[in-house]
Design an enzyme around this catalytic site. Structure first.
Site, PDB file in Angstrom:
ATOM      1  N   SER A 165       1.712  28.630  84.947  1.00 12.07           N
ATOM      2  CA  SER A 165       2.987  29.269  84.625  1.00 12.07           C
ATOM      3  C   SER A 165       3.137  30.594  85.361  1.00 12.07           C
ATOM      4  O   SER A 165       3.142  30.629  86.591  1.00 12.07           O
ATOM      5  CB  SER A 165       3.105  29.441  83.106  1.00 12.07           C
ATOM      6  OG  SER A 165       4.411  29.845  82.738  1.00 12.07           O
ATOM      7  N   ASP A 189       2.790  24.037  86.829  1.00 15.69           N
ATOM      8  CA  ASP A 189       4.150  24.313  86.362  1.00 15.69           C
ATOM      9  C   ASP A 189       4.475  25.797  86.489  1.00 15.69           C
ATOM     10  O   ASP A 189       4.657  26.508  85.487  1.00 15.69           O
ATOM     11  CB  ASP A 189       4.375  23.843  84.921  1.00 15.69           C
ATOM     12  CG  ASP A 189       5.851  23.522  84.672  1.00 15.69           C
ATOM     13  OD1 ASP A 189       6.483  22.968  85.580  1.00 15.69           O
ATOM     14  OD2 ASP A 189       6.362  23.828  83.579  1.00 15.69           O
ATOM     15  N   HIS A 260       5.892  21.819  79.374  1.00 18.02           N
ATOM     16  CA  HIS A 260       5.370  22.893  80.231  1.00 18.02           C
ATOM     17  C   HIS A 260       3.856  22.792  80.402  1.00 18.02           C
ATOM     18  O   HIS A 260       3.327  22.935  81.511  1.00 18.02           O
ATOM     19  CB  HIS A 260       5.753  24.231  79.618  1.00 18.02           C
ATOM     20  CG  HIS A 260       5.517  25.417  80.498  1.00 18.02           C
ATOM     21  ND1 HIS A 260       5.814  25.435  81.844  1.00 18.02           N
ATOM     22  CD2 HIS A 260       5.003  26.661  80.214  1.00 18.02           C
ATOM     23  CE1 HIS A 260       5.504  26.625  82.351  1.00 18.02           C
ATOM     24  NE2 HIS A 260       5.011  27.373  81.385  1.00 18.02           N
TER      25      HIS A 260
END
Length: 456
Positions: A165, A189, A260
């Site tokens: 992330s 991601d 996610h």
């Protein structure tokens, strides 16, 4: 009574040294773990308090704290081995990431490497905007650590940064500081908010390392949709993941981050399991599912990239891709890998109106392993072939199908006539896997059953 107390004292004299040894043993090992953030930390706006923890095959269960000013020669760090750094992202709850220990141990099990876990919980919790602001300073601190590693025998190309992330963009900052000379960056991601419209100097991009890859699993919410690497893998189109479509009543938070975090669990699975997570370069997910990207030899890469620890994603060293989108389907459960099959339906006779059908693909024990809903066009259409790509869970062999005609309140079912239904495993350039067929399907019933055979 005196005998009783004598026994107690004797037992105590035996236990205390053992306890002392155990306690002293823990102290001497000096194991380290994640910090815990709190609202007090946030309100006081403390320093980032970045903590670096080293794991190797010599200490796989006891992370050793290291410091940018440490004498690494006295630790288990080995400059002749590759080094992998794990960078977590924004932490809403201020707690240790649940997946970090598993990822570190799988990396050590797969390769003899140094694994450095970057703990920046204090600077990444609660307010996302503040965490983004802290990423530049974090990148500088990590760069200082890597520079000291290089001074103790490491080479720039031996570093592999795995960023999750927001951590993926931090990895990009570090790579930019080293002018793209670090070996590899894997973005799991990469974060979308604050970065979707950012310049390449403000986010992860292909110039940040010799090889940059990204796995997209939530590009319509917490993740970024734009390609940011040499190869960008889009799981199931990069948006909604199988098994994440329904709220988990026990944890709304887990439901919100399910898409996610899927990139992380899938990457861990790619290290642990041997089934290949192969992707297909294509212009879009729609083009891929419509069977327009089935042979990697027709692409400039000349082969299909794979998720995992293969060097450069399994591509040859002389290939220099940039922002190549590659698509793959997955299952909803571990180990997530599936086979991809191209379904081709050659129509012979069409009805007065479109007909919705559902095709169920069955294994050799007639268990349901894949479903496909599609529309058979009417006789006014010039289309006589329908092509779709389906996922097939990697258990058992495809043996048979059922076809169900789906009617609506406006239209009745009508007879459909399929000259041939052909199924081929992807990629199509593999000549060792012949197609299988069912020929001359004629049905006006609700359910048709047929078994695969050789193609004519």
């Amino acid at each position: 009574m005196a005998d009783h107390w004598n026994r107690v004292l004797l037992l105590g004299s035996l236990i205390l040294p053992v306890c002392s040894i155990a306690v002293n043993g823990n102290i001497s090992q000096n194991c380290s773990d994640f910090q815990t953030s709190s609202w007090r930390n946030i309100l006081q706006r403390l320093d980032l308090n970045v903590q670096f923890m080293l794991l190797t095959r010599r200490n796989p269960d006891c992370a050793r704290p290291i410091n940018v000013n440490n004498d690494f020669q006295s630790s288990n760090f080995n400059g002749s081995l590759p080094t992998k750094l794990i960078l977590h992202g924004y932490r809403m709850t201020g707690s240790k990431p649940s997946w970090v220990d598993t990822l570190a141990k799988e990396l050590i099990s797969a390769m003899d490497v140094n694994v450095v876990i970057v703990d920046w919980i204090i600077g990444s919790t609660a307010v996302y905007h503040s965490a983004v602001q802290n990423s530049a300073l974090l990148g500088f601190k990590i760069s200082t650590l890597i520079a000291n590693f290089i001074a103790h025998g490491s080479t720039k190309d031996s570093f592999h940064l795995i960023g999750i992330s927001l951590g993926a963009h931090v990895a990009g900052i570090v790579g930019h500081i080293f002018k793209g000379k670090l070996g590899r960056i894997t973005g799991l991601d990469p974060a979308g908010p604050k970065f979707s419209k950012a310049s390449v100097n403000e986010r992860l991009d292909p110039s940040d390392a010799i090889f940059v890859e990204a796995i997209h699993s939530d590009s319509d919410c917490f993740g970024i949709s734009e390609p940011v690497g040499h190869i960008d893998f889009y799981l199931n189109g990069g948006k909604d993941q199988p098994g994440c479509t329904r709220p988990i009543l026990s944890s709304v938070y887990k439901y919100l981050i399910c898409d996610h975090i899927r990139a992380v669990f899938l990457y861990i699975s790619s290290i642990k399991n041997h089934c290949p997570l192969m992707a297909f370069p294509c212009q879009s997910y729609e083009h891929f599912t419509n069977g327009e990207c089935t042979d990697c030899y027709n692409h400039s890469l000349q082969r299909c990239p794979r998720i995992g620890l293969l060097e450069r994603g399994g591509l040859s060293a002389d290939e220099q891709p940039k922002e190549v989108k590659a698509y793959l389907m997955t299952s909803s459960d571990l180990p997530f890998c599936v086979k991809h099959f191209l379904v081709e339906i050659f129509l012979k006779q069409l009805g007065l109106h479109d007909q919705r059908v559902e095709i169920t693909f069955l294994s050799n024990n007639h268990s349901n392993i894949s479903n496909l809903q599609l529309t058979i066009p009417n006789k006014q259409s010039s289309e006589r072939t329908v092509r779709k790509v389906i996922p097939y869970v990697r258990f058992g062999n495809m043996d048979a199908i059922t076809i169900e005609l789906l009617s609506s309140w406006r239209r009745k079912r009508h007879t459909i006539h399929i000259a041939e239904l052909r199924v081929r495993e992807l990629p199509l350039n593999d000549r060792e896997r012949p197609p299988c067929c069912i020929n001359n399907i004629v049905t006006d019933e609700k359910i048709f059953f047929g078994q695969f055979g050789n193609c004519l």
